[in-house]
Design an enzyme around this catalytic site. Structure first.
Site, short mmCIF file in Angstrom:
data_model
loop_
_atom_site.label_atom_id
_atom_site.label_comp_id
_atom_site.label_asym_id
_atom_site.label_seq_id
_atom_site.Cartn_x
_atom_site.Cartn_y
_atom_site.Cartn_z
CG HIS A 146 7.55 -19.74 0.46
ND1 HIS A 146 7.81 -19.68 1.80
CD2 HIS A 146 6.50 -20.57 0.33
CE1 HIS A 146 6.95 -20.45 2.45
NE2 HIS A 146 6.14 -21.01 1.57
C1 LIG Z 1 3.71 -27.01 -2.99
C2 LIG Z 1 3.57 -25.64 -2.42
C3 LIG Z 1 3.43 -25.48 -1.05
C4 LIG Z 1 3.29 -24.21 -0.50
N1 LIG Z 1 2.99 -24.08 0.82
C5 LIG Z 1 2.60 -22.87 1.29
C6 LIG Z 1 2.07 -22.72 2.59
O1 LIG Z 1 1.89 -23.69 3.34
N2 LIG Z 1 1.74 -21.47 3.02
C7 LIG Z 1 1.90 -20.36 2.22
O2 LIG Z 1 1.60 -19.27 2.67
N3 LIG Z 1 2.39 -20.48 0.98
C8 LIG Z 1 2.71 -21.70 0.48
N4 LIG Z 1 3.14 -21.82 -0.79
C9 LIG Z 1 3.36 -20.60 -1.59
C10 LIG Z 1 2.09 -19.94 -2.11
O3 LIG Z 1 1.11 -20.90 -2.37
C11 LIG Z 1 2.45 -19.14 -3.36
O4 LIG Z 1 3.45 -18.21 -3.05
C12 LIG Z 1 1.26 -18.37 -3.92
O5 LIG Z 1 0.19 -19.26 -4.11
C13 LIG Z 1 1.61 -17.68 -5.23
O6 LIG Z 1 0.50 -16.96 -5.68
P1 LIG Z 1 0.49 -16.23 -7.10
O7 LIG Z 1 -0.85 -15.58 -7.22
O8 LIG Z 1 1.69 -15.38 -7.22
O9 LIG Z 1 0.61 -17.41 -8.16
P2 LIG Z 1 -0.33 -18.67 -8.38
O10 LIG Z 1 -1.19 -18.91 -7.22
O11 LIG Z 1 0.55 -19.76 -8.85
O12 LIG Z 1 -1.30 -18.20 -9.56
C14 LIG Z 1 -0.95 -18.17 -10.89
C15 LIG Z 1 -2.09 -18.77 -11.69
O13 LIG Z 1 -1.94 -18.38 -13.05
C16 LIG Z 1 -2.21 -19.48 -13.88
N5 LIG Z 1 -1.50 -19.25 -15.13
C17 LIG Z 1 -0.16 -19.20 -15.32
N6 LIG Z 1 0.11 -18.98 -16.62
C18 LIG Z 1 -1.08 -18.86 -17.25
C19 LIG Z 1 -1.46 -18.63 -18.61
N7 LIG Z 1 -0.54 -18.47 -19.57
N8 LIG Z 1 -2.78 -18.58 -18.93
C20 LIG Z 1 -3.74 -18.75 -17.97
N9 LIG Z 1 -3.43 -18.98 -16.68
C21 LIG Z 1 -2.12 -19.03 -16.32
C22 LIG Z 1 -1.71 -20.67 -13.10
O14 LIG Z 1 -2.28 -21.87 -13.56
C23 LIG Z 1 -2.12 -20.29 -11.68
O15 LIG Z 1 -3.41 -20.74 -11.35
C24 LIG Z 1 3.32 -23.07 -1.36
C25 LIG Z 1 3.47 -23.23 -2.73
C26 LIG Z 1 3.57 -24.49 -3.27
C27 LIG Z 1 3.69 -24.63 -4.75
#
Ligand SMILES: Cc1cc2nc3c(=O)[nH]c(=O)nc-3n(C[C@H](O)[C@H](O)[C@H](O)COP(=O)(O)OP(=O)(O)OC[C@H]3O[C@@H](n4cnc5c(N)ncnc54)[C@H](O)[C@@H]3O)c2cc1C
Ligand SMILES: *[C@@H]1O[C@H](CO)[C@@H](O)[C@H](O)[C@H]1NC(C)=O
Ligand SMILES: *[C@@H]1O[C@H](CO)[C@@H](O)[C@H](O)[C@H]1NC(C)=O
Ligand SMILES: *[C@@H]1O[C@H](CO)[C@@H](O)[C@H](O)[C@H]1NC(C)=O
Ligand SMILES: *[C@@H]1O[C@H](CO)[C@@H](O)[C@H](O)[C@H]1NC(C)=O
Length: 601
Positions: A536
């Site tokens: 997280h």
């Molecule tokens: C293993 C795991 C288990 C989890 N379990 C839970 C759960 O059960 N419940 C819950 O609520 N949360 C859970 N979380 C947390 C939650 O999933 C994350 O906090 C959330 O998905 C983050 O969202 P975000 O949009 O900030 O980033 P992300 O969803 O990571 O999105 C970022 C995206 O940008 C892309 N990206 C990065 N750099 C580049 C680039 N240079 N060019 C193009 N694309 C790029 C990445 O590939 C990715 O697809 C978990 C996380 C993980 C990893």
């Protein structure tokens, strides 16, 4: 150890018929070919098909030979990026660039039973990318369309009302945006036996009232939503793209954005284009439309977003200059305020296999810790795979070894040793405790000027004494649950067998059991030694420091950051609900601001 062993009544778990059903159905689904996704998502293309000078080649629908200039370019097709792109495409042209592939045809992503396998996958096509913080804790970030929702544990639970207020979001729009997500991809879970036992244990030790099944964040014990359906098949944020406008939405996969380019001739730098590399290693540039209101939006997650700002020249001047990155804007706060909520677990072995479950139940305490649980592992009859799901050593969750000793060699040694460990040691489940709002914070900095090198990240787990105190409180609650009548009833087997199993799990370097839960100092040591992550992590582009309250990058034109990197606190018990909601919410807000009533939203 004595305290907990003494506390545990041995554990027997019936392999439920439900589990058998689940497995059969899952394999049927797995066997199905996933050809259909291209029909459902005609707007998703490989990045090599992009051509800015003759878009008609790539997008026959555009019908123009002019360079295609987008109203919005979104960097990162993750948890926030997908709902945001779908929403903005209702009225404007949107280019969504995602460095990973699609989640739909990858069984590692789509099936719950492969949760831990997916996280351990280090192949070039993996949906996840391992990184190790300087603290020594192994961690992972998504590299796939759908982002975290394509690799996570699926638990879905909203932020509290007080959180929404604190962040300054419009609560009416928030209350419309959550259901927009829920209707499309969230399910009510069928509670696994382990989750029921932990629920009953939580209530017995006073984490009350019982709030039943609810998405809401309220004190007490509850079960929340899940993005897995009853066959254990995952829905992801990528599914939300189907509510976009296929005429205006262009999604490129395997498009790795290297940097954002700016026009620096005016008083403030203005974002104009993004440079990205396709799956064949060729570079492209996508341009933003000159129309007023057009924007580049970075949604690359808490590691990716600060990294892209830094690589684009926005960040601490000295740090950028060291890497020969030309400075567009000096802002010392980019990459600062990184936090990861520490996770500590107790593994309770059982002498029979238990049904796999990730997270379904949560205890929301008033002590600043959340109690959750997971059970089961990869011990199917067909495979000799023995893992621990959420806390598998294969994914670096080597909680029996202090963080600094968790090297790749230690993981390899664990894998070798595993062959000699009795299979019983892999049976059972975890009770987890997570610190709600850690006061310990850290920072992120570039290791090189290449996008593929994960930045250096430090979280400073437990550097703040309050976090350590809360962890100790949490472990004491976990111990009480393990001792509770409900949990021991669920776990009925003779004490001797259980002692043997616990001993085996300790000797196999799988479990550490707090020696004296009465002794605060030794519990503090236990917290530090066994700390792992619940993924997280957040921060790096804080509101008020890097972005304004409406997520515009401070002192830069036409650039926003919208994702978990803007959070000072992780919302809810688990963040994904709020991150997806945020994508939808900001999308609607932008449309309303640009179009007023004509937005029709
Ligand atoms: C293993 C795991 C288990 C989890 N379990 C839970 C759960 O059960 N419940 C819950 O609520 N949360 C859970 N979380 C947390 C939650 O999933 C994350 O906090 C959330 O998905 C983050 O969202 P975000 O949009 O900030 O980033 P992300 O969803 O990571 O999105 C970022 C995206 O940008 C892309 N990206 C990065 N750099 C580049 C680039 N240079 N060019 C193009 N694309 C790029 C990445 O590939 C990715 O697809 C978990 C996380 C993980 C990893
Ligand atoms: C799933 O992960 C395993 C383990 O790393 C890997 O061998 C396999 O190729 C992956 N499967 C897919 C479809 O990517
Ligand atoms: C930066 O540029 C200088 C001079 O061209 C060069 O010597 C140095 O190696 C470069 N540093 C990096 C990190 O690329
Ligand atoms: C478990 O290990 C302890 C020492 O660590 C030992 O005293 C005890 O007898 C062992 N119990 C079993 C059941 O093997
Ligand atoms: C806990 O420790 C205190 C002081 O060390 C001691 O007085 C007390 O009896 C202990 N309680 C239990 C249950 O062991």
């Amino acid at each position: 150890m004595a305290a907990v062993i003494g506390a545990l009544v041995p554990v027997i778990v019936k392999l439920s018929l439900l589990l058998l059903c689940l497995n059969i159905n899952s394999s049927l689904i797995q066997a199905r070919k996933w050809e259909s996704w291209k029909d459902k998502y005609p707007f998703i293309k490989p990045s090599s098909s992009f051509s800015s000078s003759s878009p008609s080649n790539a997008w026959s629908s555009s019908g123009s030979n002019e360079a295609y200039d987008y109203d919005y370019i979104i960097v990162g097709g993750g948890t926030a990026g997908c709902p945001l792109a779908a929403t903005l495409s209702q009225k404007f042209s949107v280019l969504l660039l995602e460095r990973g592939g699609v989640p739909f045809d990858n069984a590692n992503v789509t099936l719950m039973q492969n949760f831990h396998i997916s996280l351990a996958d280090t192949s070039p096509t993996s949906a996840s990318q391992i990184f190790v913080s300087t603290d020594g804790v192994f961690n992972v970030r998504a590299k796939v369309l759908g982002g975290g929702t394509s690799i996570n544990a699926g638990f879905y639970s909203r932020a509290s009302e007080s959180y929404i207020k604190k962040v300054g979001w419009d609560s009416k729009l928030v209350s419309e945006s959550f259901p927009w997500i829920e209707k499309q991809i969230v399910h009510r879970p069928i509670l696994a036996p382990w989750q029921k036992a932990v629920r009953d244990g939580l209530l017995e030790v006073g984490i009350s009232p019982f709030n039943g099944f609810t998405y809401d964040h309220i004190y007490g014990t509850k079960s929340g939503g899940t993005i897995f359906d009853r066959f254990g098949r995952r829905k992801t944020a990528a599914e939300l793209l189907t509510s976009g406008n296929p005429e205006k939405l262009h999604v490129l996969v395997h498009a790795t954005v290297q940097k954002i380019e700016f026009d620096t001739s005016g008083k403030k730098p203005r974002a104009v284009a993004v440079v990205f590399e396709d799956e064949k290693g060729n570079q492209h540039k996508a341009f933003l439309s000159k129309t007023k209101g057009s924007e580049i939006i970075v949604s690359s997650g808490a590691i990716g977003s600060p990294q892209i700002l830094l690589l684009s020249g926005i960040g601490p001047k000295a740090e950028l200059e060291k890497l020969n990155i030309s400075v567009v804007l000096d802002n010392k706060f980019v990459g600062k305020g990184m936090s990861d909520n520490p996770l500590n677990t107790i593994f309770v072995p059982t002498n029979r296999p238990v049904q796999q479950s990730l997270i379904q139940t949560v205890g929301i305490t008033k002590m600043g810790v959340y109690i959750e649980a997971s059970s089961g592992y990869g011990e199917s009859e067909e495979s000799i795979q023995c893992d621990h799901g959420i806390a598998s050593a294969e994914i670096g969750q080597l909680s029996a070894i202090p963080p600094k000793q968790r090297t790749h060699e230690a993981i390899e040694a664990h894998k070798r040793n595993k062959k000699n460990v009795p299979r019983e040691v892999f049976r059972g489940g975890f009770i987890l405790e997570k610190i709600a709002t850690p006061l310990s914070t850290g920072h992120l900095s570039l290791k090189s000027n290449k996008i593929d090198d994960s930045p250096s990240v430090t979280f400073n787990y437990f550097s703040h004494p309050r976090d350590l105190m809360q962890c100790v409180d949490g472990i004491r609650i976990v111990e009480k649950i393990v001792k509770s009548k409900h949990f021991t009833n669920f776990a009925q087997c003779d004490k001797e067998t259980l002692d043997k199993l616990l001993n085996m799990s300790v000797q196999a370097n799988i479990n550490l059991i707090p020696k004296h839960t009465n002794d605060t100092e030794s519990l503090e040591q236990f917290c530090k030694d066994t700390v792992i992550t619940i993924w997280h992590y957040h921060g790096g582009c804080h509101v008020g420091k890097v972005v304004s309250p409406d997520y515009r990058v401070i002192n830069v034109k036409r650039l926003r950051v919208i994702d978990g990197s803007t959070f000072t606190e992780s919302p809810g018990t688990n963040p994904q609900a709020t991150v997806m909601m945020m994508g939808r919410y900001i999308g609607v807000k932008i449309l309303r601001e640009r179009l007023g009533r004509a937005a029709g939203l």
